[in-house]
Write a protein that holds these residues in place. Structure first.
Motif, PDB file in Angstrom:
ATOM      1  N   LYS A 135      -4.765  -9.022  40.420  1.00 16.01           N
ATOM      2  CA  LYS A 135      -3.938  -8.850  41.620  1.00 16.01           C
ATOM      3  C   LYS A 135      -2.936  -7.719  41.403  1.00 16.01           C
ATOM      4  O   LYS A 135      -3.193  -6.789  40.653  1.00 16.01           O
ATOM      5  N   ASN A 136      -1.797  -7.822  42.053  1.00 16.17           N
ATOM      6  CA  ASN A 136      -0.807  -6.748  41.986  1.00 16.17           C
ATOM      7  C   ASN A 136       0.576  -7.371  41.793  1.00 16.17           C
ATOM      8  O   ASN A 136       1.364  -7.462  42.731  1.00 16.17           O
ATOM      9  N   PRO A 137       0.875  -7.834  40.564  1.00 19.02           N
ATOM     10  CA  PRO A 137       2.140  -8.535  40.311  1.00 19.02           C
ATOM     11  C   PRO A 137       3.336  -7.597  40.334  1.00 19.02           C
ATOM     12  O   PRO A 137       3.198  -6.400  40.615  1.00 19.02           O
ATOM     13  N   ASP A 138       4.498  -8.150  40.019  1.00 13.68           N
ATOM     14  CA  ASP A 138       5.700  -7.320  40.064  1.00 13.68           C
ATOM     15  C   ASP A 138       5.737  -6.367  38.874  1.00 13.68           C
ATOM     16  O   ASP A 138       4.959  -6.477  37.920  1.00 13.68           O
ATOM     17  N   ILE A 139       6.659  -5.437  38.930  1.00 11.72           N
ATOM     18  CA  ILE A 139       6.701  -4.342  37.961  1.00 11.72           C
ATOM     19  C   ILE A 139       6.916  -4.837  36.535  1.00 11.72           C
ATOM     20  O   ILE A 139       6.421  -4.241  35.577  1.00 11.72           O
ATOM     21  N   HIS A 140       7.627  -5.943  36.361  1.00 10.13           N
ATOM     22  CA  HIS A 140       7.905  -6.447  35.016  1.00 10.13           C
ATOM     23  C   HIS A 140       6.623  -6.813  34.283  1.00 10.13           C
ATOM     24  O   HIS A 140       6.513  -6.615  33.071  1.00 10.13           O
ATOM     25  N   ASP A 141       5.642  -7.350  35.009  1.00 16.43           N
ATOM     26  CA  ASP A 141       4.365  -7.705  34.388  1.00 16.43           C
ATOM     27  C   ASP A 141       3.632  -6.465  33.895  1.00 16.43           C
ATOM     28  O   ASP A 141       2.975  -6.500  32.849  1.00 16.43           O
ATOM     29  N   TYR A 142       3.704  -5.377  34.651  1.00 15.72           N
ATOM     30  CA  TYR A 142       3.102  -4.125  34.195  1.00 15.72           C
ATOM     31  C   TYR A 142       3.835  -3.593  32.968  1.00 15.72           C
ATOM     32  O   TYR A 142       3.227  -3.136  32.005  1.00 15.72           O
ATOM     33  N   GLN A 143       5.154  -3.647  33.001  1.00 15.74           N
ATOM     34  CA  GLN A 143       5.955  -3.105  31.914  1.00 15.74           C
ATOM     35  C   GLN A 143       5.664  -3.805  30.593  1.00 15.74           C
ATOM     36  O   GLN A 143       5.604  -3.158  29.540  1.00 15.74           O
ATOM     37  N   LYS A 144       5.460  -5.120  30.626  1.00 15.84           N
ATOM     38  CA  LYS A 144       5.182  -5.868  29.406  1.00 15.84           C
ATOM     39  C   LYS A 144       3.905  -5.372  28.739  1.00 15.84           C
ATOM     40  O   LYS A 144       3.814  -5.301  27.509  1.00 15.84           O
ATOM     41  N   ASP A 145       2.902  -5.039  29.560  1.00 14.88           N
ATOM     42  CA  ASP A 145       1.644  -4.530  29.009  1.00 14.88           C
ATOM     43  C   ASP A 145       1.782  -3.102  28.496  1.00 14.88           C
ATOM     44  O   ASP A 145       1.288  -2.764  27.414  1.00 14.88           O
ATOM     45  N   PHE A 146       2.461  -2.274  29.271  1.00 18.42           N
ATOM     46  CA  PHE A 146       2.503  -0.857  28.920  1.00 18.42           C
ATOM     47  C   PHE A 146       3.449  -0.537  27.773  1.00 18.42           C
ATOM     48  O   PHE A 146       3.240   0.443  27.060  1.00 18.42           O
ATOM     49  N   VAL A 147       4.472  -1.349  27.570  1.00 20.44           N
ATOM     50  CA  VAL A 147       5.343  -1.093  26.421  1.00 20.44           C
ATOM     51  C   VAL A 147       4.571  -1.361  25.124  1.00 20.44           C
ATOM     52  O   VAL A 147       4.821  -0.722  24.088  1.00 20.44           O
ATOM     53  N   LYS A 148       3.603  -2.281  25.177  1.00 20.51           N
ATOM     54  CA  LYS A 148       2.741  -2.520  24.010  1.00 20.51           C
ATOM     55  C   LYS A 148       1.674  -1.438  23.892  1.00 20.51           C
ATOM     56  O   LYS A 148       1.440  -0.887  22.808  1.00 20.51           O
ATOM     57  N   LEU A 149       1.015  -1.139  25.005  1.00 20.24           N
ATOM     58  CA  LEU A 149      -0.120  -0.213  24.967  1.00 20.24           C
ATOM     59  C   LEU A 149       0.287   1.213  24.602  1.00 20.24           C
ATOM     60  O   LEU A 149      -0.476   1.944  23.971  1.00 20.24           O
TER      61      LEU A 149
END
Length: 222
Positions: A135-149
């Motif tokens: 889906k398309n969750p809020d920005i915090h969910d994206y940030q958690k993945d991208f700070v790791k990746l």
């Protein structure tokens, strides 16, 4: 063979898996929903999209993960045409703190996180880090993945973010990108130097592009 050539071979195999995964996940969604039993099997996968108590279909990243794993095993092949291994819910090498507004690397107060799936070479070295999103969750969910990746201190030359959307419209592409690309100064400080390859598929055709974001790399400077 150079290291770069070896990485490119791994990359091509992974992209083969992603393309096939998107094809299969669409077939599953169209033909294998628990609320709508098909007359004949039309998909290579036996996974179902389950129904919720409201008799609606639930879409989550789990279906995407399992279909990806199925296709990954086929790409590897029994004859080891692609000699790799994979692990799931794989602990990160560094520590992170996800409680603040902006997720960050934090060796003092953070803790180990997980990658959804990691591909390892024949010597068990990490070569690809993969996160799945539904889906398309809020920005915090994206940030958690991208700070790791994007963290260059994590082992793995290839980094992938693979997303599944129920449907799209003309604003979906820009909306997703706005959550991926860091613009806030505090968030940009946590964005590492590693590039991430982003793939996104929409399940319902006719409501937007099938692959909203495809084969795009996002560096820190984008």
């Amino acid at each position: 063979m150079t290291d770069k050539e070896i990485i490119n071979i791994h990359k091509q195999h992974i992209e083969n898996v992603i393309i096939k995964t998107f094809e299969i996940i669409e077939e599953v969604y169209n033909n294998q929903q628990e609320i709508n039993i098909p007359e004949v099997d039309k998909s290579e996968s036996r996974i179902l999209f389950p129904k919720k108590s409201s008799s609606e279909t639930r879409v989550s990243e789990q279906e995407l993960r399992f279909v990806f794993a199925e296709q990954l095993k086929k790409e590897i092949g029994y004859g080891k045409k692609w000699d790799v291994y994979y692990s799931v819910e794989t602990p990160t090498m560094k520590k992170y703190l996800f409680k603040d507004n902006f997720p960050k690397r934090d060796e003092d107060y953070g803790q180990s996180a997980n990658f959804d799936l990691v591909i390892h070479d024949s010597n068990y070295n990490r070569i690809a880090l993969i996160e799945f999103k539904a889906k398309n969750p809020d920005i915090h969910d994206y940030q958690k993945d991208f700070v790791k990746l994007t963290n260059e201190q994590e082992d793995g030359e290839l980094r992938y973010f693979i997303q599944i959307l129920e449907n799209t419209n003309s604003n979906t592409d820009s909306n997703v990108k706005s959550k991926i690309i860091p613009t806030d100064e505090n968030w940009m400080k946590q964005w590492g130097e590693h590039k991430v390859i982003v793939h996104c598929v929409s399940l319902e055709r006719g409501k937007g592009n099938r692959n909203v974001i495809k084969f795009q790399e996002y560096p820190k400077s984008c």
